[in-house]
Write a protein that holds these residues in place. Sequence first.
Motif, PDB file in Angstrom:
ATOM      1  N   PRO A  99     -27.977  13.548  52.620  1.00  0.00           N
ATOM      2  CA  PRO A  99     -28.405  11.972  53.209  1.00  0.00           C
ATOM      3  C   PRO A  99     -29.531  11.880  54.511  1.00  0.00           C
ATOM      4  CG  PRO A  99     -26.079  12.669  53.661  1.00  0.00           C
ATOM      5  CD  PRO A  99     -26.997  13.897  52.821  1.00  0.00           C
ATOM      6  N   GLY A 100     -29.416  10.590  55.045  1.00  0.00           N
ATOM      7  CA  GLY A 100     -30.067  10.344  56.500  1.00  0.00           C
ATOM      8  C   GLY A 100     -29.345  10.787  57.278  1.00  0.00           C
ATOM      9  N   VAL A 101     -30.279  11.231  58.644  1.00  0.00           N
ATOM     10  CA  VAL A 101     -29.526  12.111  59.364  1.00  0.00           C
ATOM     11  C   VAL A 101     -28.547  11.448  60.085  1.00  0.00           C
ATOM     12  CG1 VAL A 101     -30.324  13.427  61.393  1.00  0.00           C
ATOM     13  CG2 VAL A 101     -31.841  13.200  59.276  1.00  0.00           C
ATOM     14  N   GLY A 102     -27.780  12.341  60.451  1.00  0.00           N
ATOM     15  CA  GLY A 102     -26.603  11.341  61.197  1.00  0.00           C
ATOM     16  C   GLY A 102     -25.259  11.436  60.498  1.00  0.00           C
ATOM     17  N   SER A 103     -25.511  11.100  59.867  1.00  0.00           N
ATOM     18  CA  SER A 103     -24.186  10.677  58.011  1.00  0.00           C
ATOM     19  C   SER A 103     -23.308  10.896  58.665  1.00  0.00           C
ATOM     20  CB  SER A 103     -25.137  10.546  56.945  1.00  0.00           C
ATOM     21  OG  SER A 103     -25.535  10.112  56.664  1.00  0.00           O
ATOM     22  N   THR A 104     -22.305  10.469  59.372  1.00  0.00           N
ATOM     23  CA  THR A 104     -21.276  11.512  59.474  1.00  0.00           C
ATOM     24  C   THR A 104     -20.003  11.820  58.419  1.00  0.00           C
ATOM     25  OG1 THR A 104     -20.293  10.235  60.967  1.00  0.00           O
ATOM     26  CG2 THR A 104     -21.611  11.583  61.641  1.00  0.00           C
ATOM     27  N   GLY A 105     -19.647  10.197  57.841  1.00  0.00           N
ATOM     28  CA  GLY A 105     -19.044   9.532  57.294  1.00  0.00           C
ATOM     29  C   GLY A 105     -17.393   9.677  57.574  1.00  0.00           C
ATOM     30  N   GLY A 106     -18.179   8.374  59.382  1.00  0.00           N
ATOM     31  CA  GLY A 106     -16.885   8.123  60.405  1.00  0.00           C
ATOM     32  C   GLY A 106     -17.050   6.765  59.554  1.00  0.00           C
ATOM     33  N   THR A 107     -16.855   5.682  60.541  1.00  0.00           N
ATOM     34  CA  THR A 107     -16.267   3.724  59.850  1.00  0.00           C
ATOM     35  C   THR A 107     -17.286   3.495  60.687  1.00  0.00           C
ATOM     36  OG1 THR A 107     -15.310   4.343  61.995  1.00  0.00           O
ATOM     37  CG2 THR A 107     -13.917   4.728  60.613  1.00  0.00           C
ATOM     38  N   THR A 108     -18.364   3.930  61.275  1.00  0.00           N
ATOM     39  CA  THR A 108     -19.876   2.588  61.918  1.00  0.00           C
ATOM     40  C   THR A 108     -20.430   2.578  60.271  1.00  0.00           C
ATOM     41  OG1 THR A 108     -20.795   4.548  62.126  1.00  0.00           O
ATOM     42  CG2 THR A 108     -19.523   4.412  63.893  1.00  0.00           C
ATOM     43  N   ALA A 216     -25.739   3.662  40.652  1.00  0.00           N
ATOM     44  CA  ALA A 216     -24.440   5.148  40.214  1.00  0.00           C
ATOM     45  C   ALA A 216     -23.108   4.854  41.447  1.00  0.00           C
ATOM     46  CB  ALA A 216     -24.736   6.030  40.192  1.00  0.00           C
ATOM     47  N   SER A 217     -24.023   4.752  42.894  1.00  0.00           N
ATOM     48  CA  SER A 217     -23.184   4.373  43.711  1.00  0.00           C
ATOM     49  C   SER A 217     -24.455   4.380  45.722  1.00  0.00           C
ATOM     50  CB  SER A 217     -22.420   5.467  44.545  1.00  0.00           C
ATOM     51  OG  SER A 217     -23.145   6.631  44.842  1.00  0.00           O
ATOM     52  N   ASN A 218     -23.186   3.596  45.694  1.00  0.00           N
ATOM     53  CA  ASN A 218     -23.657   2.969  47.658  1.00  0.00           C
ATOM     54  C   ASN A 218     -23.200   3.344  48.544  1.00  0.00           C
ATOM     55  OD1 ASN A 218     -25.907   2.123  49.436  1.00  0.00           O
ATOM     56  ND2 ASN A 218     -25.630  -0.230  48.140  1.00  0.00           N
ATOM     57  N   ASN A 219     -23.030   4.214  48.905  1.00  0.00           N
ATOM     58  CA  ASN A 219     -22.597   4.493  50.412  1.00  0.00           C
ATOM     59  C   ASN A 219     -23.398   3.903  51.733  1.00  0.00           C
ATOM     60  OD1 ASN A 219     -20.447   5.183  52.351  1.00  0.00           O
ATOM     61  ND2 ASN A 219     -20.646   7.487  51.500  1.00  0.00           N
ATOM     62  N   GLY A 220     -23.591   2.629  52.514  1.00  0.00           N
ATOM     63  CA  GLY A 220     -24.355   2.327  53.558  1.00  0.00           C
ATOM     64  C   GLY A 220     -25.191   2.595  53.895  1.00  0.00           C
ATOM     65  N   GLY A 221     -26.067   1.883  52.122  1.00  0.00           N
ATOM     66  CA  GLY A 221     -27.963   1.490  51.795  1.00  0.00           C
ATOM     67  C   GLY A 221     -28.323   3.020  50.632  1.00  0.00           C
ATOM     68  N   ASN A 222     -27.044   4.320  51.298  1.00  0.00           N
ATOM     69  CA  ASN A 222     -27.507   5.698  50.744  1.00  0.00           C
ATOM     70  C   ASN A 222     -27.197   5.412  49.330  1.00  0.00           C
ATOM     71  OD1 ASN A 222     -28.376   8.868  50.220  1.00  0.00           O
ATOM     72  ND2 ASN A 222     -26.015   8.998  50.822  1.00  0.00           N
TER      73      ASN A 222
END
Length: 254
Positions: A99-108, A216-222
């Motif tokens: 995933p994109g660099v800096g993806s941490t799975g936080g709340t932002t 199939a899924s979309n997590n913040g544009g990913n």
Amino acid sequence: MSGIAASHGVSLSALEAANPQISNPNRIYPGQVIHIPGGSGGSAAPAPKPASHDYTVRSGDTLSGIASRNGVSLAALERANPQISNPNRISVGQVIHIPGVGSTGGTTGPGPVQGSSGASGSKVVDLAKQFLGRNASDLKHSGQLPMDSWVSSDLCCANFVTAVLQKAGAINFHSDNVSETASKLQAQGWHKVDAAHAKPGDVCILNNGDHVELVASNNGGNVQLIGSNNSNADGTQKVGYGHPYGGAWYLTPP
């Protein structure tokens, strides 16, 4: 190939020259290893790391090590690869989406996009997932989906996508052609959205209109896709996960 070249800041001709084993630059497969050539020298700054990309597992790799080397959290990497049931067991040659660099799975950032209305996106995706790992050569003759059996097994992407949408009740037509699929969807009120607003069950047109899959899924544009892909060694298709490339764009139902 053109999308890979652009994301790594090299010309398409340079990428082709660096990969003489690729006889047809318009046909590459998930899991295939492609060499990215270096820059042309001089004082030009290196190209930035792409926001997201795929990586082929090598001997000695671990999921945590891959996450660390690519600057993402292990949790984000696991979420981007739901096909990995055991994160402690990955195989050489397996393709992992970074995933994109800096993806941490936080709340932002935006959270997962919910499914489509009407014939729900979750119903479409759940149906598609039932056929993961199935070869198009088998599936088109199985009677489990309203696929046309005469379509070549290396060209079944629209055959699969429209069959899934038909069976889920999302559309009332069938098509074996990507351009026709897009045109008919738009004629029925499906409209374009950007990656940030693509929902599970939406349709993704890829590779400059040569391929089609479902979101199939979309997590913040990913965005993760599911569809009939040319992933077999002989070039025929198999149902599996994928990711956007080649000027991908999305259609969502009215």
